[in-house]
Design a protein around this motif. Sequence first.
Motif, PDB file in Angstrom:
ATOM      1  N   ALA A 251      33.620 146.106  88.058  1.00 53.17           N
ATOM      2  CA  ALA A 251      34.221 145.250  87.030  1.00 53.17           C
ATOM      3  C   ALA A 251      33.157 144.766  86.049  1.00 53.17           C
ATOM      4  N   THR A 252      33.562 144.623  84.799  1.00 55.77           N
ATOM      5  CA  THR A 252      32.663 144.081  83.772  1.00 55.77           C
ATOM      6  C   THR A 252      33.183 142.771  83.198  1.00 55.77           C
ATOM      7  N   GLU A 253      34.438 142.433  83.506  1.00 55.09           N
ATOM      8  CA  GLU A 253      34.989 141.175  83.007  1.00 55.09           C
ATOM      9  C   GLU A 253      36.089 140.653  83.937  1.00 55.09           C
ATOM     10  N   ILE A 254      36.191 139.332  83.927  1.00 54.46           N
ATOM     11  CA  ILE A 254      37.269 138.646  84.648  1.00 54.46           C
ATOM     12  C   ILE A 254      37.990 137.771  83.632  1.00 54.46           C
ATOM     13  N   ASN A 255      39.284 137.955  83.520  1.00 53.67           N
ATOM     14  CA  ASN A 255      40.088 137.202  82.557  1.00 53.67           C
ATOM     15  C   ASN A 255      40.864 136.100  83.272  1.00 53.67           C
ATOM     16  N   LEU A 256      40.752 134.889  82.754  1.00 52.20           N
ATOM     17  CA  LEU A 256      41.548 133.754  83.224  1.00 52.20           C
ATOM     18  C   LEU A 256      42.497 133.385  82.091  1.00 52.20           C
ATOM     19  N   ILE A 257      43.786 133.654  82.278  1.00 59.66           N
ATOM     20  CA  ILE A 257      44.767 133.517  81.202  1.00 59.66           C
ATOM     21  C   ILE A 257      45.886 132.592  81.651  1.00 59.66           C
TER      22      ILE A 257
ATOM     23  N   GLU B 111      26.866 136.639  86.436  1.00 62.70           N
ATOM     24  CA  GLU B 111      25.760 137.224  85.659  1.00 62.70           C
ATOM     25  C   GLU B 111      24.954 138.215  86.482  1.00 62.70           C
ATOM     26  N   LYS B 112      24.779 137.908  87.767  1.00 64.68           N
ATOM     27  CA  LYS B 112      24.043 138.841  88.627  1.00 64.68           C
ATOM     28  C   LYS B 112      24.755 140.186  88.734  1.00 64.68           C
ATOM     29  N   LYS B 113      26.070 140.182  88.577  1.00 66.49           N
ATOM     30  CA  LYS B 113      26.843 141.420  88.674  1.00 66.49           C
ATOM     31  C   LYS B 113      27.255 141.946  87.296  1.00 66.49           C
ATOM     32  N   ASN B 114      26.682 141.340  86.244  1.00 62.20           N
ATOM     33  CA  ASN B 114      26.979 141.744  84.864  1.00 62.20           C
ATOM     34  C   ASN B 114      28.478 141.660  84.554  1.00 62.20           C
TER      35      ASN B 114
ATOM     36  N   ALA C 266      32.909 128.237  84.870  1.00 59.77           N
ATOM     37  CA  ALA C 266      31.504 127.809  84.810  1.00 59.77           C
ATOM     38  C   ALA C 266      30.881 127.782  86.201  1.00 59.77           C
ATOM     39  N   GLY C 267      31.680 127.468  87.221  1.00 62.39           N
ATOM     40  CA  GLY C 267      31.156 127.416  88.573  1.00 62.39           C
ATOM     41  C   GLY C 267      30.758 128.772  89.124  1.00 62.39           C
ATOM     42  N   PHE C 268      31.243 129.856  88.522  1.00 65.39           N
ATOM     43  CA  PHE C 268      30.936 131.209  89.000  1.00 65.39           C
ATOM     44  C   PHE C 268      30.032 131.983  88.039  1.00 65.39           C
TER      45      PHE C 268
ATOM     46  N   SER D  87      36.692 134.557  93.626  1.00 67.86           N
ATOM     47  CA  SER D  87      35.794 135.066  94.667  1.00 67.86           C
ATOM     48  C   SER D  87      36.251 136.444  95.126  1.00 67.86           C
ATOM     49  N   ASN D  88      37.544 136.609  95.245  1.00 66.89           N
ATOM     50  CA  ASN D  88      38.097 137.906  95.642  1.00 66.89           C
ATOM     51  C   ASN D  88      37.756 138.977  94.614  1.00 66.89           C
ATOM     52  N   ALA D  89      37.848 138.621  93.321  1.00 66.83           N
ATOM     53  CA  ALA D  89      37.523 139.581  92.255  1.00 66.83           C
ATOM     54  C   ALA D  89      36.039 139.939  92.263  1.00 66.83           C
ATOM     55  N   LEU D  90      35.187 138.948  92.515  1.00 67.52           N
ATOM     56  CA  LEU D  90      33.748 139.205  92.532  1.00 67.52           C
ATOM     57  C   LEU D  90      33.348 140.054  93.743  1.00 67.52           C
ATOM     58  N   LYS D  91      34.009 139.851  94.870  1.00 70.47           N
ATOM     59  CA  LYS D  91      33.650 140.591  96.082  1.00 70.47           C
ATOM     60  C   LYS D  91      34.172 142.022  96.068  1.00 70.47           C
ATOM     61  N   TYR D  92      35.425 142.178  95.635  1.00 70.12           N
ATOM     62  CA  TYR D  92      36.089 143.470  95.812  1.00 70.12           C
ATOM     63  C   TYR D  92      36.364 144.215  94.505  1.00 70.12           C
ATOM     64  N   GLY D  93      36.123 143.567  93.364  1.00 71.97           N
ATOM     65  CA  GLY D  93      36.344 144.252  92.086  1.00 71.97           C
ATOM     66  C   GLY D  93      35.150 145.120  91.712  1.00 71.97           C
ATOM     67  N   HIS D  94      34.894 146.116  92.522  1.00 70.71           N
ATOM     68  CA  HIS D  94      33.719 146.968  92.309  1.00 70.71           C
ATOM     69  C   HIS D  94      33.790 147.653  90.942  1.00 70.71           C
TER      70      HIS D  94
END
Length: 381
Positions: free
Chosen positions: A288-294, A246-249, A239-241, A279-286
């Motif tokens: 990307a459309t999803e981030i999974n927290l498992i 959303e800005k990066k879809n 939720a904090g991110f 943060s690393n995924a948002l910066k360098y995961g060029h």
Amino acid sequence: MKKQKVILTTKEKSELFGEGVITVILLLLLNLSIIILLNLAVLNDPRLENGIFFLKKTITFANGMHLWSWQRLFVGVMLVGDAIVVYWRLIRRYRQMQLRHVIEELHYIADGHFDHRIPFVVKTDLQKVIDSINALVDSTVASMEEERQIEQSKDDLITNVSHDIRTPLTSIIGYLGLLKSSELNEDQAKYIKIAYDKALQMKALAEDLFEYTTLRSSTNNKLVLAPLHVNSMLEQVAAGFELEAEKKNIAFNVVTRPRDLVIDADAKMIVRMLNNLISNALKYGHGATEINLIANKVNNKFVELRVENNGEQIPKKSLQKIFDRFYRVESSRNLKTGGTGLGLAITKSIVDLHGGTIKCQSTSELTSFIIQLPLNSPKAK
């Protein structure tokens, strides 16, 4: 270090005894065969028999005694030879057992018991090997301790410097913020903004340096352990991110198995660890459309946390260095994508403190940071 002889185990003593018995039996059979063959040769050759009789009459000992039984002499010589062979075989096997014990001691030291030394005293050249090994271990331990002290001095220096520069940086950022809000011409506003951004970057570096060296210092750092509901934590972190994602879809997917999974951990540190990875995924995961927290429970002993994104693949050559401090996959250090190069190093330090492991796997489909933590973390150090 108390010196001692190599003490054989019961099994080794049995092996040594068996070796002696088998050797004696084989030698007796060999001796018997030789005596039978010689007797047959003498009986079938009269010239040989006459020659032996002549030697008996000619060879005399003290007090005029003659050698009347060549068999007894030959048997005596063979028994002496047999005793030498048995001794040689047993001493050879005994030295092999000594070497085996030395190798076991060496493996014990190699497993990390660097305070241990090989205590054996032997009467062969193996003693030189033992002394050399002990000297090498002493030298290695001294070098490791010296390196540890140098590393600790560097960390203390970084901690002190980063701590000392945060206060003036805070003042500089405050004054630059005031200047930004005042009326300035275009050039002044441009340069003030550059100075302000650089000061923020420098403050972030100082804070990361301070945190990294603090985490590495076992004397200053302690875990604050408490039960942590994993699913709730992952949802709060995601939720904090949300706005940035959303800005990066990019969409977040949170999965916990089982949903009521609870671990003993330092909540503040675990959240910082996940923040760094996201943060690393948002910066360098060029791309990307999803981030999974498992989170998955494994064998009722561990929890496996996975932070995954389907963005650009990390080069294989970078995977081995990705947790090194100051290492960045993207070499260009700009403000838009650039960090301090300490985020993943801090993450690994947090995982290590909890007694866990972390690794990174990256393919063209998915980049995964896989963390394994014990359900019951070790006590605070």
